[in-house]
Design an enzyme around this catalytic site. Structure first.
Site, PDB file in Angstrom:
ATOM      1  N   LYS A 230       2.373  -3.162   7.271  1.00  0.00           N
ATOM      2  CA  LYS A 230       2.509  -3.506   6.097  1.00  0.00           C
ATOM      3  C   LYS A 230       4.023  -3.046   5.777  1.00  0.00           C
ATOM      4  O   LYS A 230       4.488  -3.633   4.909  1.00  0.00           O
ATOM      5  CB  LYS A 230       1.529  -2.590   5.037  1.00  0.00           C
ATOM      6  CG  LYS A 230      -0.028  -3.216   5.182  1.00  0.00           C
ATOM      7  CD  LYS A 230      -0.034  -4.362   4.437  1.00  0.00           C
ATOM      8  CE  LYS A 230       0.106  -4.647   3.110  1.00  0.00           C
ATOM      9  NZ  LYS A 230      -0.169  -5.836   2.614  1.00  0.00           N
TER      10      LYS A 230
ATOM     11  N   TYR B  69      -1.784  -0.217  11.249  1.00  0.00           N
ATOM     12  CA  TYR B  69      -1.932  -0.955   9.867  1.00  0.00           C
ATOM     13  C   TYR B  69      -0.912  -0.661   8.858  1.00  0.00           C
ATOM     14  O   TYR B  69      -0.075  -1.638   8.361  1.00  0.00           O
ATOM     15  CB  TYR B  69      -3.415  -0.534   9.093  1.00  0.00           C
ATOM     16  CG  TYR B  69      -3.221  -0.858   7.722  1.00  0.00           C
ATOM     17  CD1 TYR B  69      -3.447  -2.251   7.223  1.00  0.00           C
ATOM     18  CD2 TYR B  69      -3.171   0.103   6.667  1.00  0.00           C
ATOM     19  CE1 TYR B  69      -3.306  -2.389   5.866  1.00  0.00           C
ATOM     20  CE2 TYR B  69      -3.143  -0.213   5.325  1.00  0.00           C
ATOM     21  CZ  TYR B  69      -3.300  -1.370   5.043  1.00  0.00           C
ATOM     22  OH  TYR B  69      -3.225  -1.741   3.637  1.00  0.00           O
TER      23      TYR B  69
ATOM     24  N   THR C 240       0.960  -1.287   0.064  1.00  0.00           N
ATOM     25  CA  THR C 240       0.005   0.043   0.074  1.00  0.00           C
ATOM     26  C   THR C 240       0.861   1.367  -0.123  1.00  0.00           C
ATOM     27  O   THR C 240       2.245   1.300   0.612  1.00  0.00           O
ATOM     28  CB  THR C 240      -0.970  -0.019   1.301  1.00  0.00           C
ATOM     29  OG1 THR C 240      -1.587   1.324   1.350  1.00  0.00           O
ATOM     30  CG2 THR C 240      -0.205  -0.411   2.655  1.00  0.00           C
ATOM     31  N   ASP C 241       0.283   2.311  -0.494  1.00  0.00           N
ATOM     32  CA  ASP C 241       0.917   3.629  -0.418  1.00  0.00           C
ATOM     33  C   ASP C 241       1.091   4.289   1.104  1.00  0.00           C
ATOM     34  O   ASP C 241       2.052   5.219   1.253  1.00  0.00           O
ATOM     35  CB  ASP C 241       0.135   4.643  -1.332  1.00  0.00           C
ATOM     36  CG  ASP C 241      -1.223   4.988  -0.996  1.00  0.00           C
ATOM     37  OD1 ASP C 241      -1.819   4.293  -0.260  1.00  0.00           O
ATOM     38  OD2 ASP C 241      -1.810   5.859  -1.664  1.00  0.00           O
ATOM     39  N   GLU C 242       0.409   3.405   1.885  1.00  0.00           N
ATOM     40  CA  GLU C 242       0.305   3.979   3.531  1.00  0.00           C
ATOM     41  C   GLU C 242       1.470   4.018   4.052  1.00  0.00           C
ATOM     42  O   GLU C 242       1.798   4.588   5.106  1.00  0.00           O
ATOM     43  CB  GLU C 242      -0.781   3.373   4.155  1.00  0.00           C
ATOM     44  CG  GLU C 242      -2.144   3.658   3.504  1.00  0.00           C
ATOM     45  CD  GLU C 242      -3.331   3.660   4.539  1.00  0.00           C
ATOM     46  OE1 GLU C 242      -3.065   3.545   5.804  1.00  0.00           O
ATOM     47  OE2 GLU C 242      -4.429   3.629   4.086  1.00  0.00           O
TER      48      GLU C 242
HETATM   49  P1  NAD Z   1      -9.536  -7.116   2.446  1.00  0.00           P
HETATM   50  O1  NAD Z   1      -9.512  -6.755   4.056  1.00  0.00           O
HETATM   51  O2  NAD Z   1     -10.984  -6.983   2.030  1.00  0.00           O
HETATM   52  O3  NAD Z   1      -9.220  -8.728   2.396  1.00  0.00           O
HETATM   53  C1  NAD Z   1      -8.278  -9.165   2.858  1.00  0.00           C
HETATM   54  C2  NAD Z   1      -8.555 -10.795   2.742  1.00  0.00           C
HETATM   55  O4  NAD Z   1      -7.319 -11.694   3.406  1.00  0.00           O
HETATM   56  C3  NAD Z   1      -9.825 -11.337   3.237  1.00  0.00           C
HETATM   57  O5  NAD Z   1     -10.422 -12.365   2.365  1.00  0.00           O
HETATM   58  C4  NAD Z   1      -9.185 -12.364   4.671  1.00  0.00           C
HETATM   59  O6  NAD Z   1     -10.251 -13.345   4.982  1.00  0.00           O
HETATM   60  C5  NAD Z   1      -7.864 -12.658   4.191  1.00  0.00           C
HETATM   61  N1  NAD Z   1      -7.233 -12.761   5.386  1.00  0.00           N
HETATM   62  C6  NAD Z   1      -7.011 -12.097   6.346  1.00  0.00           C
HETATM   63  N2  NAD Z   1      -6.020 -12.533   7.133  1.00  0.00           N
HETATM   64  C7  NAD Z   1      -5.676 -13.913   6.659  1.00  0.00           C
HETATM   65  C8  NAD Z   1      -4.562 -14.771   7.277  1.00  0.00           C
HETATM   66  N3  NAD Z   1      -4.214 -14.764   8.387  1.00  0.00           N
HETATM   67  N4  NAD Z   1      -4.575 -15.825   6.303  1.00  0.00           N
HETATM   68  C9  NAD Z   1      -5.211 -15.942   5.160  1.00  0.00           C
HETATM   69  N5  NAD Z   1      -6.296 -15.053   4.542  1.00  0.00           N
HETATM   70  C10 NAD Z   1      -6.347 -14.316   5.803  1.00  0.00           C
HETATM   71  O7  NAD Z   1      -8.393  -6.551   2.025  1.00  0.00           O
HETATM   72  P2  NAD Z   1      -8.334  -5.628   0.526  1.00  0.00           P
HETATM   73  O8  NAD Z   1      -8.734  -4.252   0.602  1.00  0.00           O
HETATM   74  O9  NAD Z   1      -8.600  -6.499  -0.312  1.00  0.00           O
HETATM   75  O10 NAD Z   1      -6.434  -5.502   0.405  1.00  0.00           O
HETATM   76  C11 NAD Z   1      -5.807  -6.772  -0.177  1.00  0.00           C
HETATM   77  C12 NAD Z   1      -4.197  -6.337   0.066  1.00  0.00           C
HETATM   78  O11 NAD Z   1      -3.830  -5.137  -0.592  1.00  0.00           O
HETATM   79  C13 NAD Z   1      -3.870  -6.175   1.281  1.00  0.00           C
HETATM   80  O12 NAD Z   1      -2.804  -6.616   1.399  1.00  0.00           O
HETATM   81  C14 NAD Z   1      -4.144  -4.461   1.505  1.00  0.00           C
HETATM   82  O13 NAD Z   1      -2.822  -4.157   2.381  1.00  0.00           O
HETATM   83  C15 NAD Z   1      -3.318  -4.269  -0.008  1.00  0.00           C
HETATM   84  N6  NAD Z   1      -4.049  -2.780  -0.597  1.00  0.00           N
HETATM   85  C16 NAD Z   1      -5.183  -2.612  -0.315  1.00  0.00           C
HETATM   86  C17 NAD Z   1      -5.795  -1.552  -0.843  1.00  0.00           C
HETATM   87  C18 NAD Z   1      -7.108  -0.888  -0.793  1.00  0.00           C
HETATM   88  O14 NAD Z   1      -7.576   0.216  -1.048  1.00  0.00           O
HETATM   89  N7  NAD Z   1      -7.966  -1.828  -0.287  1.00  0.00           N
HETATM   90  C19 NAD Z   1      -4.777  -0.481  -1.339  1.00  0.00           C
HETATM   91  C20 NAD Z   1      -3.479  -0.869  -1.504  1.00  0.00           C
HETATM   92  C21 NAD Z   1      -3.064  -2.324  -1.086  1.00  0.00           C
HETATM   93  O1  DAU Z   2      -3.995   3.883   0.576  1.00  0.00           O
HETATM   94  C1  DAU Z   2      -4.388   2.723   0.395  1.00  0.00           C
HETATM   95  C2  DAU Z   2      -5.091   2.258   1.593  1.00  0.00           C
HETATM   96  O2  DAU Z   2      -6.424   2.855   1.394  1.00  0.00           O
HETATM   97  C3  DAU Z   2      -5.195   0.702   1.958  1.00  0.00           C
HETATM   98  O3  DAU Z   2      -3.958   0.169   2.208  1.00  0.00           O
HETATM   99  C4  DAU Z   2      -6.045   0.379   2.824  1.00  0.00           C
HETATM  100  O4  DAU Z   2      -6.194  -1.310   2.972  1.00  0.00           O
HETATM  101  C5  DAU Z   2      -7.489   0.843   2.751  1.00  0.00           C
HETATM  102  O5  DAU Z   2      -8.311   0.578   3.689  1.00  0.00           O
HETATM  103  C6  DAU Z   2      -7.537   2.326   2.373  1.00  0.00           C
HETATM  104  O6  DAU Z   2      -7.058   2.992   3.696  1.00  0.00           O
HETATM  105  P1  DAU Z   2      -7.935   4.479   4.108  1.00  0.00           P
HETATM  106  O7  DAU Z   2      -7.689   4.682   5.441  1.00  0.00           O
HETATM  107  O8  DAU Z   2      -7.446   5.350   3.324  1.00  0.00           O
HETATM  108  O9  DAU Z   2      -9.250   3.838   3.472  1.00  0.00           O
HETATM  109  P2  DAU Z   2     -10.970   4.362   4.321  1.00  0.00           P
HETATM  110  O10 DAU Z   2     -11.871   3.727   3.295  1.00  0.00           O
HETATM  111  O11 DAU Z   2     -10.959   3.496   5.549  1.00  0.00           O
HETATM  112  O12 DAU Z   2     -10.785   5.728   4.369  1.00  0.00           O
HETATM  113  C7  DAU Z   2     -10.671   6.717   3.422  1.00  0.00           C
HETATM  114  C8  DAU Z   2     -10.849   8.048   3.751  1.00  0.00           C
HETATM  115  O13 DAU Z   2     -12.095   8.310   4.268  1.00  0.00           O
HETATM  116  C9  DAU Z   2      -9.903   8.325   5.000  1.00  0.00           C
HETATM  117  O14 DAU Z   2      -9.196   9.695   5.037  1.00  0.00           O
HETATM  118  C10 DAU Z   2     -10.871   8.324   6.359  1.00  0.00           C
HETATM  119  C11 DAU Z   2     -12.003   8.671   5.737  1.00  0.00           C
HETATM  120  N1  DAU Z   2     -13.294   8.258   6.114  1.00  0.00           N
HETATM  121  C12 DAU Z   2     -13.245   6.682   6.220  1.00  0.00           C
HETATM  122  C13 DAU Z   2     -14.473   6.220   6.780  1.00  0.00           C
HETATM  123  C14 DAU Z   2     -14.619   4.751   7.032  1.00  0.00           C
HETATM  124  C15 DAU Z   2     -14.255   8.889   6.544  1.00  0.00           C
HETATM  125  O15 DAU Z   2     -14.320  10.208   6.569  1.00  0.00           O
HETATM  126  N2  DAU Z   2     -15.334   8.265   7.043  1.00  0.00           N
HETATM  127  C16 DAU Z   2     -15.396   6.849   7.206  1.00  0.00           C
HETATM  128  O16 DAU Z   2     -16.654   6.436   7.540  1.00  0.00           O
END
Ligand code: NAD
Ligand code: DAU
Length: 351
Positions: A160, A156, A130-132
């Protein structure tokens, strides 16, 4: 054959569906089905012999060893993680367990398997990150490039970042052929409604408040999930070993503008008799340690691998809102908890 971890989650399930829509190479999908994992995301693959689902944990070394020995994958694409920042603030332990220890376990299992392969050069371990990990940007700062210092601010992102460092070290020390991708915020189908965009859609449709943290002026850089998946495929196919690739769509937006965009689309596609959905916007207490701005410099993946997103934000967010409107059953199952029934019914079989 490839081994995908976390392929029942949001991005992982989109990746598996796309992968099998594009070709016939089978997938072993290892997922622990935490609250974020949902077998319904993969319902369209029921009976498809190319998809082999395994309910299990990436921290289970014996299980990972046995899957590698049995299926002999040419690559591991590692999505499995605890992914929600707010949950990491309330319970960081699970993030260290899965994101750090789980990645370590996979790396060690991959190293043992890879060292016995005849064609070591062909194997890949692709770590999805992730970019975080880069921390937060000021308004005038340049977007995150791959050489930006790591400055994670939440449990988190720290977990990562730790996993990224382990992946890097397994390449430098042992020569494991790794690749790492660092992507910006994804949105699209199967996004669990605890994250900003799906939460706003489902709350608006239910007439519930739309909670905007603080002033809502925090900036995220949004990418349609299938564009993330195509970026991962591009890196897997052509990325240079040991390198990291940032993936993003050059689409920075303030949260409050995202929420207004979602409300406007819902007003158009499913107007409420109560009036515009924006009436539900409610500013609430800010997230502790809330990063102010993320932005990705995606020039490396564009230049080296010719990757470009297919969607603009306008096309992607319209598809996303339409998907939620067309899948009320998925939303209802997630909200009621019924999507967990499979885990309850099958859990004892796993032990
Ligand atoms: P998500 O939370 O929707 O899904 C995570 C999945 O991993 C789930 O199916 C869960 O059951 C599985 N899991 C969790 N713990 C586990 C374990 N111990 N063993 C096996 N499986 C397990 O997450 P996502 O949003 O799909 O993110 C997927 C990946 O991409 C993550 O590594 C996250 O850091 C990365 N990522 C997410 C975003 C985003 O915007 N969502 C952006 C950049 C990177
Ligand atoms: O940047 C990549 C990341 O994006 C991933 O690595 C993470 O897994 C993914 O969850 C996401 O993280 P964020 O914290 O940016 O996503 P989230 O959807 O939780 O929140 C997006 C923005 O919106 C953040 O600034 C917090 C804000 N927010 C979020 C929620 C859930 C609100 O204002 N209200 C809300 O209820």
């Amino acid at each position: 054959m490839i081994l995908v971890t976390g392929g029942a989650g949001f991005i992982g399930s989109n990746f598996v569906l796309d992968w099998l829509a594009q070709g016939d190479e089978p997938v072993v999908n290892l997922d622990a089905l935490t609250y974020a994992g949902n077998r319904a995301n993969l319902a369209s693959l029921q009976g498809d012999a190319r998809h082999h689902f395994v309910h299990g944990d990436i921290t289970d070394r014996a299980l990972v060893d046995s899957l590698l020995a049995k299926h002999q994958p040419r690559a591991i694409v590692h999505f499995a993680a605890e992914s929600h920042v707010d949950r990491s603030i309330h319970g960081p332990g699970a993030f260290v367990k899965t994101n750090v220890e789980g990645t370590f376990t996979l790396l060690e299992a991959a190293r043992a398997y890879w060292s016995g392969l005849a064609d070591k050069a062909a194997f890949r371990f692709l770590h999805v990150s992730t970019d975080e990990v880069y921390g937060t940007l000021g308004a005038q700062d340049a977007p995150f490039a791959e050489d930006h210092p790591y400055e994670p601010n939440s449990p988190y992102s720290a977990s990562k970042a730790a996993s990224d460092h382990l992946v890097r070290a397994w390449h430098h020390t042992y020569g494991l052929p790794v690749l790492t991708t660092n992507c910006s915020n994804n949105y699209g189908p199967y996004h669990f409604p605890e994250k900003l965009i799906p939460l706003m859609i489902v709350n608006a449709l239910a007439g519930k408040p739309l909670p905007v943290y603080g002033d809502g002026r925090q900036i995220r850089d949004w990418l349609y999930v299938r564009d993330h998946c195509s970026g991962i495929r591009a890196v897997l196919a052509g990325g240079r070993l040991g390198q990291t690739y940032n993936i993003g769509g050059w689409n920075e937006m303030a949260n409050i503008d995202i929420v207004h965009t979602v409300c406007a689309l819902l007003d158009e596609l499913q107007p409420s008799p109560e009036g515009p959905y924006a009436r539900l916007i409610t500013h609430v207490t800010d997230r502790p340690g809330h990063d102010r701005r993320y932005a990705i410099d995606a020039r490396k993946i564009e230049r080296e691998l010719g990757w470009r997103p297919a969607e603009t934000f306008a096309t992607g967010i319209r598809k996303t809102v339409q998907w939620y409107l067309q899948h009320p059953d998925w939303v209802q199952q997630v909200q009621s908890g019924a999507y967990r029934d499979w885990v309850a019914a099958n859990y004892s079989a796993r032990a």
